[in-house]
Design a protein around this motif. Sequence first.
Motif, PDB file in Angstrom:
ATOM      1  N   GLU A   1       2.716  -8.298   2.222  1.00 23.07           N
ATOM      2  CA  GLU A   1       1.398  -7.998   2.779  1.00 23.07           C
ATOM      3  C   GLU A   1       0.578  -9.266   2.970  1.00 23.07           C
ATOM      4  OE1 GLU A   1      -1.396  -4.879   4.014  1.00 23.07           O
ATOM      5  OE2 GLU A   1       0.770  -5.066   3.767  1.00 23.07           O
TER       6      GLU A   1
ATOM      7  N   SER B   1       2.298 -11.603   5.784  1.00 21.43           N
ATOM      8  CA  SER B   1       2.042 -11.179   7.164  1.00 21.43           C
ATOM      9  C   SER B   1       0.576 -11.351   7.531  1.00 21.43           C
ATOM     10  CB  SER B   1       2.476  -9.717   7.354  1.00 21.43           C
ATOM     11  OG  SER B   1       1.767  -8.864   6.463  1.00 21.43           O
ATOM     12  N   GLY B   2      -0.316 -11.135   6.549  1.00 26.08           N
ATOM     13  CA  GLY B   2      -1.739 -11.335   6.815  1.00 26.08           C
ATOM     14  C   GLY B   2      -2.077 -12.785   7.094  1.00 26.08           C
TER      15      GLY B   2
ATOM     16  N   ASP C   1      -3.786 -14.224  10.479  1.00 25.69           N
ATOM     17  CA  ASP C   1      -5.158 -14.728  10.441  1.00 25.69           C
ATOM     18  C   ASP C   1      -5.263 -16.232  10.198  1.00 25.69           C
ATOM     19  OD1 ASP C   1      -6.133 -12.231  10.934  1.00 25.69           O
ATOM     20  OD2 ASP C   1      -6.612 -11.755   8.849  1.00 25.69           O
TER      21      ASP C   1
ATOM     22  N   ARG D   1      -5.234  -7.305   2.892  1.00 24.55           N
ATOM     23  CA  ARG D   1      -5.555  -7.613   4.298  1.00 24.55           C
ATOM     24  C   ARG D   1      -7.059  -7.679   4.548  1.00 24.55           C
ATOM     25  NH1 ARG D   1      -0.968  -7.368   7.718  1.00 24.55           N
ATOM     26  NH2 ARG D   1      -2.380  -8.090   9.346  1.00 24.55           N
TER      27      ARG D   1
ATOM     28  N   ILE E   1      -8.169 -11.081   3.375  1.00 26.95           N
ATOM     29  CA  ILE E   1      -7.768 -12.171   4.273  1.00 26.95           C
ATOM     30  C   ILE E   1      -8.681 -12.220   5.494  1.00 26.95           C
ATOM     31  CG2 ILE E   1      -5.908 -13.069   5.724  1.00 26.95           C
ATOM     32  CD1 ILE E   1      -3.932 -11.767   3.813  1.00 26.95           C
ATOM     33  N   ALA E   2      -8.984 -11.051   6.029  1.00 25.46           N
ATOM     34  CA  ALA E   2      -9.865 -11.005   7.198  1.00 25.46           C
ATOM     35  C   ALA E   2     -11.245 -11.576   6.873  1.00 25.46           C
ATOM     36  CB  ALA E   2      -9.988  -9.559   7.695  1.00 25.46           C
TER      37      ALA E   2
END
Length: 334
Positions: A243, A246-247, A251, A320, A323-324
């Motif tokens: 997770e 990929s994040g 980003d 996620r 991370i955003a």
Amino acid sequence: MSKKWFNAWTDDLYLADDALLIEQIRTKVLTKRGIFARPEEILITLGSQNALYLLGAVLIRPGTQIAMENPGYYAARDIFAMAGANIQAVPVDHEGLDLDQLGSAELVFATPSHQFPTNATLSLERRYRLLAWAENTDALIIEDDYEVETDFSGDATMPMKALDRSSRVIYVGSFSKSLMPGLRLGFVVADSRLIAELRRLRGLMMRHAPSNNQRTVALFLALGHHDAYLSRMKRVYAERWHELSSGLDADFPGWKRQTKFGGSSFWLEGPKGFSASQLAQKALGAGVVIEPGNALFHGGSSNDRFFRMAFSSIPKERIRPGIARLREIAETLV
């Protein structure tokens, strides 16, 4: 509590350790890592940091040359420097410690399984080269098997201690990652003569680690709970690793420095002019915690583009969004 275990929980062991825990470490922990040790070659410590402090006090004198990974574990660097060592900062690449820059070191400190903080794994070829170098130069290697239990890749390389045939490797392990940090239980595996010296020094400091904690961990191991827990932990960590990976790819493209599948964190490098310290400060105010990397480099502040992101205590569903949020903050700094 059963009367059967009462003495084990309450006795003063003086300089000794819980015999059941030593036996479980020998048969349930070390053998799975390819390490075969006698009871007199194992010492229980208050975690790996206590082990490093004892080793620094016994092995280091003012001026002792010790080669250490750069970036690397800052607490180990501070412990050895406090003991009087001259720190020789050795760069790390995708295969781990750069052996061509060991120079005149008398000691080497390394985290070969998961290099802290980059997660690079010391290649098998370099492990054999390092062992040969230590034998040829009469040097010793302190192997901190950091995060060995969190390697869920299925292709873990054998510890250097398992390859050692001349007692050059001093192996440091801990239950902090696989059980709980607050437990403060670790161990050292080394030549029996060194263990005897460490045991005498430990006796002057604290006698031994708490008997009740030692016996509790011994029973946890003996009953198979530790193996079951590690199996579950690896499944959860693998999900979180994917997770976060990929994040970060989505980003923070190009920032991720390593691709090793395993461990509990990622090591990232921002673009030129970026300050990880500023990002960490602003992100903390937004509820996202990262670790700036400058303190992990010998000399510190000139490496402010690097930072570390860990996920061991973060539920998968919160990764996620975190991370955003971090990306939004980073965009204001680059």
